[in-house]
Design an enzyme around this catalytic site. Sequence first.
Site, PDB file in Angstrom:
ATOM      1  NE  ARG A  24     -11.153 -10.109  -1.325  1.00 20.22           N
ATOM      2  CZ  ARG A  24     -11.567  -9.186  -2.193  1.00 20.22           C
ATOM      3  NH1 ARG A  24     -11.980  -9.542  -3.386  1.00 20.22           N
ATOM      4  NH2 ARG A  24     -11.571  -7.905  -1.857  1.00 20.22           N
ATOM      5  CE  LYS A  75      -3.768  -1.854   2.914  1.00 19.32           C
ATOM      6  NZ  LYS A  75      -4.931  -1.655   2.045  1.00 19.32           N
TER       7      LYS A  75
END
Length: 460
Positions: free
Chosen positions: A314, A240
Amino acid sequence: MPPVFAPPSDVALPLHVIDQDKCKDWLQRQPDHVADWAQTNGFTGACGQMLLVPGPSGKPEMALAGYGTPAQRARRRFVLAGAAEKLPKGVYRIASGLDPQALDIECLGWLLSSYRFGRYHHQAEMNAALIAPEGVDSAGIESLAAAECLTRDLINTPSSDMGPDELQAAAETLAQQFGATISVTTDAALLEQNLPMIHAVGRASERRPRLIDMSWGTSGPKLTLVGKGVCFDTGGLNLKPGASMGLMKKDMGGAATVLGLARMIMAAGLPLQLRLLIPAVENSVSATAFRPGDVLTSRKGLTVEINNTDAEGRLVLADALALAAEGKPDLLISMATLTGAARVAVGPDLAPFFTDNDSDAAALASAANGSADPVWRLPFHTPYEARIEPGIADLDNAPAGGFAGSITAALFLRRFAGASRYIHFDIYGWNPTAAPAQPKGGAGQGARALFAALTKMLSL
């Protein structure tokens, strides 16, 4: 200390909650010195206004709190808290002005206004204490407030002090408080117990990955909660940018929220069998980090192509959901700070949820209205299934294109919930700006709505 009501007191100051549209009529019914004082000080009953009214001796005789108009109240939650936060030190009792249907929520807002995150810096306590009004479930309201404060504390704690070890310790403390049992599967044992994607996401960190498994209750319907416990998310090898890492201490907000919900359930003694699963990891960068292009095999046997290591939540949820589904729960719920797409869709204040069960959706919508905990249903849109099928593997963890990101993530998770009756929440877990009873920082979302809806959803 969790916030609580003040004990009954003969010297508590009466507090009158004044609807702005009814303020003139109310003042006309008061003694002249009350009406004159309110007029002199410009009190109109506007939202957030507060006024102490002196008696003949000069000491406060009553307090007035502005409650605004119905249109103004529709634009905010916990309206009374706006005035309560301005009251001087003392003990207060609500003397008039609140509809019984609003009493519980406004009392909860008052208690939540007293929340302070003071772990690293002293925070001045709230001045005003409230005596529980007659007819309210004071213990129940205190329990809701304590659960929310637990969630806020966990999210607000920086990752230096809230890694997988500390998240485990928080779960163990809660289990001990309510007599629950807890087991933890850590590091290499995750592979031995067939939880490979939890291990893959967390293996690059020195803070070892784990699955926290807590159980409470021995009879009644089976409810399983799964919370995303990514204690910090660098994005992995898809690193990120710095600005996007700024709030990643809150990436365990799903775990914090299900711990708060579990606390509500156990404190209320709901007649059900509760199981809580938290995959707790840190998504770090090292030579052992999982890579873009890798294909992982999940607990369920489905293979997953990794097209973005920053779509790690996820993956850990998938293994936990597959394990949960094996227990055949009557209701399976996951909560996660999962996608930026959900924030684009509904903003930070609404908690979007997915379910194929219309009855559960209706129960949640109704419960949210009475809980000051807004939720919004998004669709499990089955035609989008093709977007999560890359061809090289059964599933793609980060479909290209950017459209419907929250939906495709929910569809990914649904593959692992199996035949379970399943609800997924994609929450934000953070207040970006302060509001009455909602300070800037960590926030539980969806938990009170779920708690209020469980009685109907599980026929308790």
